[in-house]
Scaffold this active site. Structure first.
Site, PDB file in Angstrom:
ATOM      1  N   CYS A  10       0.870  -1.184   0.000  1.00 36.71           N
ATOM      2  CA  CYS A  10       0.000   0.000   0.000  1.00 36.71           C
ATOM      3  C   CYS A  10       0.899   1.223   0.000  1.00 36.71           C
ATOM      4  O   CYS A  10       2.065   1.145  -0.412  1.00 36.71           O
ATOM      5  CB  CYS A  10      -0.989  -0.027   1.167  1.00 36.71           C
ATOM      6  SG  CYS A  10      -0.223  -0.048   2.803  1.00 36.71           S
ATOM      7  N   ASN A  13       2.340   1.360   4.355  1.00 29.29           N
ATOM      8  CA  ASN A  13       2.633   0.089   5.037  1.00 29.29           C
ATOM      9  C   ASN A  13       2.334   0.169   6.542  1.00 29.29           C
ATOM     10  O   ASN A  13       3.018  -0.475   7.344  1.00 29.29           O
ATOM     11  CB  ASN A  13       4.080  -0.364   4.789  1.00 29.29           C
ATOM     12  CG  ASN A  13       4.367  -1.810   5.214  1.00 29.29           C
ATOM     13  OD1 ASN A  13       5.476  -2.138   5.622  1.00 29.29           O
ATOM     14  ND2 ASN A  13       3.389  -2.683   5.135  1.00 29.29           N
ATOM     15  N   CYS A  15      -1.415   0.751   7.409  1.00 29.68           N
ATOM     16  CA  CYS A  15      -2.852   0.468   7.561  1.00 29.68           C
ATOM     17  C   CYS A  15      -3.276  -0.793   6.802  1.00 29.68           C
ATOM     18  O   CYS A  15      -3.608  -1.814   7.403  1.00 29.68           O
ATOM     19  CB  CYS A  15      -3.687   1.663   7.080  1.00 29.68           C
ATOM     20  SG  CYS A  15      -3.433   3.172   8.043  1.00 29.68           S
ATOM     21  N   ARG A  16      -3.291  -0.732   5.458  1.00 32.00           N
ATOM     22  CA  ARG A  16      -3.885  -1.812   4.663  1.00 32.00           C
ATOM     23  C   ARG A  16      -2.967  -3.016   4.469  1.00 32.00           C
ATOM     24  O   ARG A  16      -3.376  -4.162   4.694  1.00 32.00           O
ATOM     25  CB  ARG A  16      -4.320  -1.276   3.287  1.00 32.00           C
ATOM     26  CG  ARG A  16      -5.452  -0.271   3.368  1.00 32.00           C
ATOM     27  CD  ARG A  16      -5.603   0.493   2.076  1.00 32.00           C
ATOM     28  NE  ARG A  16      -4.494   1.416   1.864  1.00 32.00           N
ATOM     29  CZ  ARG A  16      -4.304   2.138   0.774  1.00 32.00           C
ATOM     30  NH1 ARG A  16      -5.151   2.010  -0.243  1.00 32.00           N
ATOM     31  NH2 ARG A  16      -3.277   2.967   0.679  1.00 32.00           N
ATOM     32  N   SER A  17      -1.736  -2.795   3.995  1.00 35.99           N
ATOM     33  CA  SER A  17      -0.908  -3.961   3.640  1.00 35.99           C
ATOM     34  C   SER A  17      -0.459  -4.785   4.853  1.00 35.99           C
ATOM     35  O   SER A  17      -0.386  -6.015   4.747  1.00 35.99           O
ATOM     36  CB  SER A  17       0.272  -3.570   2.737  1.00 35.99           C
ATOM     37  OG  SER A  17       1.135  -2.648   3.353  1.00 35.99           O
ATOM     38  N   ASP A 126      -7.965   3.771   1.226  1.00 39.70           N
ATOM     39  CA  ASP A 126      -7.048   4.189   2.287  1.00 39.70           C
ATOM     40  C   ASP A 126      -7.865   4.658   3.499  1.00 39.70           C
ATOM     41  O   ASP A 126      -8.595   5.642   3.413  1.00 39.70           O
ATOM     42  CB  ASP A 126      -6.197   5.338   1.727  1.00 39.70           C
ATOM     43  CG  ASP A 126      -5.200   5.852   2.743  1.00 39.70           C
ATOM     44  OD1 ASP A 126      -5.216   5.380   3.895  1.00 39.70           O
ATOM     45  OD2 ASP A 126      -4.411   6.738   2.374  1.00 39.70           O
TER      46      ASP A 126
HETATM   47  P1  4NP Z   1      -1.742   2.772   4.118  1.00 39.99           P
HETATM   48  O1  4NP Z   1      -2.380   4.116   4.729  1.00 39.99           O
HETATM   49  O2  4NP Z   1      -1.203   3.114   2.761  1.00 39.99           O
HETATM   50  O3  4NP Z   1      -2.898   1.838   4.046  1.00 39.99           O
HETATM   51  O4  4NP Z   1      -0.663   2.338   5.097  1.00 39.99           O
HETATM   52  C1  4NP Z   1      -1.681   5.318   4.846  1.00 39.99           C
HETATM   53  C2  4NP Z   1      -0.842   5.519   5.906  1.00 39.99           C
HETATM   54  C3  4NP Z   1      -0.172   6.730   6.043  1.00 39.99           C
HETATM   55  C4  4NP Z   1      -0.347   7.703   5.101  1.00 39.99           C
HETATM   56  C5  4NP Z   1      -1.160   7.492   4.021  1.00 39.99           C
HETATM   57  C6  4NP Z   1      -1.835   6.286   3.884  1.00 39.99           C
HETATM   58  N1  4NP Z   1       0.306   8.954   5.266  1.00 39.99           N
HETATM   59  O5  4NP Z   1       0.055   9.858   4.466  1.00 39.99           O
HETATM   60  O6  4NP Z   1       1.136   9.101   6.186  1.00 39.99           O
END
Ligand code: 4NP
Length: 168
Positions: A10, A13, A15-17, A126
């Site tokens: 994602c 790294n 939240c989702r992955s 996201d």
């Molecule tokens: P992820 O979510 O891609 O599912 O881990 C996010 C985590 C952090 C951020 C964006 C998306 N950020 O902008 O810090």
């Protein structure tokens, strides 16, 4: 089924992955596939390198018996394109960003999560700026895809050398 390695990717790294990594590992363990499945996760961005998953991902996973607390965020790197048979972007922009850095010969290992797992085309959204209900929804999307992936892997004849044509 032969050995297969799966990298979930994602943006951050956190939240989702990591959720996908933990859920897929959990399903593989439950189905007796642990010895044949290697899984990891990474972000296309490196801002959260070394951090634990978002506490909301840890919480929703824990409710379903999946422990994410020991995972650490990292950024995808060139070696991943040699290591992993399947590199699954959680949304379309992740796939675009992964393909942008992938060596030419490895591009066919890169897929949209929903497409490879379920034959459908949707993004795992996201949830970073959302609330607990967004994380719950994301958990179920990921869980559905990971269960289908385990079924597809069991019913296909995948080779350790990365011949995953039957699940592409
Ligand atoms: P992820 O979510 O891609 O599912 O881990 C996010 C985590 C952090 C951020 C964006 C998306 N950020 O902008 O810090």
């Amino acid at each position: 089924m032969n050995n297969v390695s799966v990298l979930f990717v994602c943006l951050g790294n956190i939240c989702r992955s990591p959720l996908a990594e933990g859920v897929f590992r959990h399903i593989a363990e439950q189905q007796g596939l642990s010895g044949r499945v290697t899984t990891d996760s990474a972000g296309t961005g490196g801002w959260h390198t070394g951090e634990a998953p978002d506490r909301r991902s840890i919480a929703v996973a824990a409710r379903y018996g999946v422990d994410l607390s020991k995972l650490k965020a990292r950024q995808i790197n060139k070696r991943d394109f040699q290591t992993f048979d399947l590199i699954l972007g959680m949304d379309a922009s992740n796939v675009t960003n992964i393909r942008r850095i992938s060596p030419e010969g490895a591009r066919d290992r890169v897929h949209l999560f929903s497409k490879l797992t379920l034959g459908e085309t949707w993004d795992v959204p996201d949830p970073y700026y959302g609330d607990a209900s967004d994380f719950e929804r994301v958990y179920h999307m990921i869980s559905e895809g990971c269960m289908s992936l385990a079924d597809r892997l069991k019913s296909s004849d995948m080779s350790a050398s990365g011949n995953t044509s039957s699940v592409r």
